[in-house]
Write a protein that holds these residues in place. Structure first.
Motif, PDB file in Angstrom:
ATOM      1  N   UNK A   1      -9.727  11.841   7.249  1.00 45.23           N
ATOM      2  CA  UNK A   1      -9.210  11.062   8.874  1.00 45.23           C
ATOM      3  C   UNK A   1      -7.899  10.104   8.324  1.00 45.23           C
ATOM      4  N   UNK A   2      -9.176   8.676   7.314  1.00 44.24           N
ATOM      5  CA  UNK A   2      -8.502   8.309   6.751  1.00 44.24           C
ATOM      6  C   UNK A   2      -7.971   7.846   5.488  1.00 44.24           C
ATOM      7  N   UNK A   3      -8.261   9.080   4.968  1.00 44.72           N
ATOM      8  CA  UNK A   3      -7.193   9.357   3.619  1.00 44.72           C
ATOM      9  C   UNK A   3      -6.163   9.993   4.373  1.00 44.72           C
ATOM     10  N   UNK A   4      -5.671  10.344   5.279  1.00 43.51           N
ATOM     11  CA  UNK A   4      -4.826  10.575   6.105  1.00 43.51           C
ATOM     12  C   UNK A   4      -4.224   9.709   7.185  1.00 43.51           C
ATOM     13  N   UNK A   5      -4.481   9.195   7.318  1.00 47.00           N
ATOM     14  CA  UNK A   5      -4.121   8.014   7.736  1.00 47.00           C
ATOM     15  C   UNK A   5      -3.728   6.662   6.981  1.00 47.00           C
ATOM     16  N   UNK A   6      -4.694   6.359   6.699  1.00 44.74           N
ATOM     17  CA  UNK A   6      -4.468   5.142   5.169  1.00 44.74           C
ATOM     18  C   UNK A   6      -2.951   5.989   4.440  1.00 44.74           C
TER      19      UNK A   6
ATOM     20  N   UNK B   1      -0.529   2.774  12.322  1.00 47.06           N
ATOM     21  CA  UNK B   1      -2.419   3.941  12.625  1.00 47.06           C
ATOM     22  C   UNK B   1      -3.092   3.201  12.723  1.00 47.06           C
ATOM     23  N   UNK B   2      -4.116   4.217  13.443  1.00 47.91           N
ATOM     24  CA  UNK B   2      -5.652   3.088  13.036  1.00 47.91           C
ATOM     25  C   UNK B   2      -6.462   3.717  12.953  1.00 47.91           C
ATOM     26  N   UNK B   3      -7.337   3.846  11.722  1.00 45.37           N
ATOM     27  CA  UNK B   3      -8.054   3.277  10.445  1.00 45.37           C
ATOM     28  C   UNK B   3      -9.306   3.721  11.853  1.00 45.37           C
ATOM     29  N   UNK B   4     -10.179   4.540  10.761  1.00 47.91           N
ATOM     30  CA  UNK B   4     -11.333   4.629  11.794  1.00 47.91           C
ATOM     31  C   UNK B   4     -13.115   3.581  11.254  1.00 47.91           C
ATOM     32  N   UNK B   5     -13.452   3.601  12.048  1.00 51.26           N
ATOM     33  CA  UNK B   5     -14.825   2.809  11.483  1.00 51.26           C
ATOM     34  C   UNK B   5     -15.541   3.438  10.926  1.00 51.26           C
ATOM     35  N   UNK B   6     -16.345   2.741   9.802  1.00 47.13           N
ATOM     36  CA  UNK B   6     -16.940   3.450   8.743  1.00 47.13           C
ATOM     37  C   UNK B   6     -18.304   4.670   9.756  1.00 47.13           C
TER      38      UNK B   6
ATOM     39  N   UNK C   1       0.009   5.560   6.621  1.00 46.23           N
ATOM     40  CA  UNK C   1       0.351   3.994   6.893  1.00 46.23           C
ATOM     41  C   UNK C   1       0.930   3.499   6.113  1.00 46.23           C
ATOM     42  N   UNK C   2       0.860   3.831   4.255  1.00 44.51           N
ATOM     43  CA  UNK C   2       1.486   3.690   3.485  1.00 44.51           C
ATOM     44  C   UNK C   2       2.848   3.801   3.260  1.00 44.51           C
ATOM     45  N   UNK C   3       2.965   4.755   3.991  1.00 44.58           N
ATOM     46  CA  UNK C   3       4.004   5.792   3.911  1.00 44.58           C
ATOM     47  C   UNK C   3       5.499   5.314   5.110  1.00 44.58           C
ATOM     48  N   UNK C   4       4.455   5.213   6.567  1.00 45.86           N
ATOM     49  CA  UNK C   4       5.402   4.431   6.830  1.00 45.86           C
ATOM     50  C   UNK C   4       5.850   3.236   6.829  1.00 45.86           C
ATOM     51  N   UNK C   5       4.783   2.333   5.808  1.00 48.71           N
ATOM     52  CA  UNK C   5       5.610   1.074   5.860  1.00 48.71           C
ATOM     53  C   UNK C   5       6.707   1.244   4.667  1.00 48.71           C
ATOM     54  N   UNK C   6       6.310   1.845   3.283  1.00 47.57           N
ATOM     55  CA  UNK C   6       7.587   2.620   2.729  1.00 47.57           C
ATOM     56  C   UNK C   6       8.565   2.441   3.249  1.00 47.57           C
ATOM     57  N   UNK C   7       8.749   3.322   3.712  1.00 44.97           N
ATOM     58  CA  UNK C   7      10.152   3.718   4.471  1.00 44.97           C
ATOM     59  C   UNK C   7      10.366   2.954   5.545  1.00 44.97           C
ATOM     60  N   UNK C   8       9.859   2.054   6.093  1.00 43.91           N
ATOM     61  CA  UNK C   8      10.288   0.543   6.625  1.00 43.91           C
ATOM     62  C   UNK C   8      10.388  -0.167   5.408  1.00 43.91           C
TER      63      UNK C   8
ATOM     64  N   UNK D   1      -4.265   7.368  18.453  1.00 49.47           N
ATOM     65  CA  UNK D   1      -4.056   7.323  16.480  1.00 49.47           C
ATOM     66  C   UNK D   1      -3.229   6.312  16.435  1.00 49.47           C
ATOM     67  N   UNK D   2      -1.914   6.539  16.635  1.00 49.49           N
ATOM     68  CA  UNK D   2      -0.821   5.877  15.754  1.00 49.49           C
ATOM     69  C   UNK D   2       0.471   5.181  17.273  1.00 49.49           C
ATOM     70  N   UNK D   3       0.942   4.482  16.612  1.00 51.82           N
ATOM     71  CA  UNK D   3       1.377   3.499  17.909  1.00 51.82           C
ATOM     72  C   UNK D   3       2.926   3.566  16.725  1.00 51.82           C
ATOM     73  N   UNK D   4       3.635   3.613  17.509  1.00 55.91           N
ATOM     74  CA  UNK D   4       5.615   3.126  17.443  1.00 55.91           C
ATOM     75  C   UNK D   4       5.798   2.603  17.750  1.00 55.91           C
TER      76      UNK D   4
END
Length: 479
Positions: A46-51, A80-85, A54-61, A99-102
């Motif tokens: 989940x941490x890897x997917x959300x990060x 995206x909300x990154x999970x706590x350890x 997030x990187x993809x969304x930031x890059x697209x923007x 887990x995500x907000x637009x």
């Protein structure tokens, strides 16, 4: 001390011969190990997917071409909300919160993609996590292997023989308690290994991990005290088991469910549709900040003209349309914040009712403390929403000010009917490439531990009460 050690060794020997103890112990050990492994694996994914998202969304923007700044306001971006350890131990509300907000201008969207909503129906009943195993199943294991600790000796007549040799009931009970404490220690050791593994790459989380382990250790030791106490007070093993099973059902299933129903009734939440309609109505009442001639913004426009000492928007050294967008977003954000605050306060009121029920259920106390320490409680979820909203307002207002300072007012007015004007009102994409990326991290460990302090104190009170009851039940009395 020698008599206590002898009693403990005899109890260990009995457990080694007991089929019930062996089967229940090995089943629980396998289940706990499986939960730890699967939870760690799932959290890492989940941490890897959300990060990655997030990187993809930031890059697209950031890679959008030259555009009018307000186009980018409406283009928006995902966060995206990154999970706590420590979510690998206690996911808390993570599976039920989005887990995500637009993020976009003029709106505050709801969080999306909650894990429980995407899973099977059984997921909504609760997930098999290390927290669930230790909060609900570990006490049941202690009941299964410990309910007859004293009653078994009484039923076979060995209790009289032991006490006739000068061994007090308290020494016998402590010897039995040592065995259950060893079982608790093994469970806590597995939890400690999982916590160390989860926080290995985040040294600042170690204090939270240690506090979490200590809380679970206190909770399981409390259950060990309760099991031995009931076994001392009952005459028959069957009665002890029924008493303990009834307390387990009330503590882990009935009271939490009852508390949730009371919270829902006492502090009801308004439906999402009704709230959306109210928000929409208030935003519309503010007027249309895209329209420089909107009556609701005439006073604002008059004020701006007076500040610059000019008679018309064309004479301003700044684009009034951009300033109107800034003012409209400011007013709209105030409305959105008020409704959001009311919603969060209602949910916190419900949570407070459930937390108060911890006076009747030690499991609820531990659950509240565990989620707070792990950073997976309602407070952490609301913090994500608040930080995302602050970031939304920041990037939207930055773009609105860009329209005010970099876009010519005369061209801005006719861009929808003039191709050349539309081209001229575009600004360089470097403007949004320089905007900071969204990043969400758990609150500092000290803050989370402080937020759990009241629950931890209540857990210690439960433990103290269990200890006093244990001492009272093991006083000498006729058999």
């Amino acid at each position: 001390m020698s008599s206590i050690g002898t009693i403990a060794r005899a109890e260990f020997s009995w457990l080694a011969r007991s089929r019930l103890a062996q089967i229940s112990g090995w089943l629980f050990a396998a289940l706990l190990a499986l939960c730890v492994i699967t939870s760690n694996t799932f959290l890492a994914q989940q941490t890897e997917h959300r990060q990655s998202h997030q990187d993809e969304a930031s890059e697209i923007f950031a890679n959008q071409p030259d555009r009018h700044p307000h186009r980018m306001v409406h283009y928006g971006q995902y966060v995206f909300r990154t999970p706590a350890p420590l979510a690998s131990i206690d996911p808390g509300l993570d599976a039920y919160g989005g887990t995500s907000l637009f993020l976009e201008g003029h709106r505050k969207n709801a969080a999306m993609f909650a894990g429980a909503g995407e899973g099977a129906a059984l997921v909504r009943l609760g997930s098999l996590t290390p927290a669930f195993c230790l909060q609900v199943l570990a006490p049941l294991l202690l009941i299964l292997i410990g309910h007859g600790s004293i009653t078994r000796e009484r039923e076979t007549g060995t209790l009289k023989a032991l006490m006739a040799q000068g061994i007090s009931l308290r020494d016998i009970a402590i010897g039995k308690l040592v065995v259950l404490f060893c079982v608790c220690t093994l469970c806590v050791a597995v939890l400690a290994l999982a916590a160390i593994s989860a926080t290995n790459a985040v040294p600042n989380e170690r204090s939270a991990a240690l506090t979490l382990v200590a809380a679970y250790g206190t909770y399981l030791t409390l259950w060990a005290l309760v099991v031995i106490t009931v076994s001392c007070l009952c005459r028959q093993s069957s009665n002890a088991f029924l008493t303990l099973a009834a307390f387990w059902l009330l503590s882990t299933l009935v009271i939490p469910r009852f508390a949730a129903d009371i919270a829902k009734t006492s502090a009801p939440l308004e439906s999402a549709f009704a709230r959306h309609m109210q928000v929409t109505a208030e935003l519309r009442a503010l007027g249309d900040s895209h329209n420089a001639n909107d009556p609701n913004y005439q006073d604002f426009q008059t004020k701006v003209l007076a500040e610059y000492g000019v008679a018309s928007p064309e004479e301003l050294p700044i684009n009034i349309r951009g300033l109107l967008a800034v003012e409209g977003e400011r007013q709209g954000a105030q409305v959105l914040k008020r409704f959001s605050t009311e919603d969060q306060q209602a949910r916190q009121a419900q949570q407070q009712i459930i937390t108060s029920a911890g006076a009747l259920s030690p499991m609820l106390v531990l659950q509240t403390a565990s989620q707070a320490i792990a950073g997976t409680d309602l407070r952490a979820y609301h913090r994500f929403l608040d930080e995302a909203e602050a970031y939304r307002l920041q990037f939207v207002q930055t773009l609105n000010m860009l329209q005010a300072t970099e876009v010519d007012y005369a061209l801005d007015r006719i861009k929808s009917i003039d191709v050349q004007a539309e081209q001229s009102t575009r600004v360089s994409a470097d403007a949004w490439r320089q905007l900071p990326a969204f990043s969400f991290a758990p609150a500092p460990a000290a803050v989370r531990i402080g937020g759990a302090s009241s629950s931890l104190l209540l857990l210690l009170l439960w433990f103290g009460a269990g200890g006093c009851l244990f001492l009272w039940s093991t006083r000498w009395r006729p058999l």
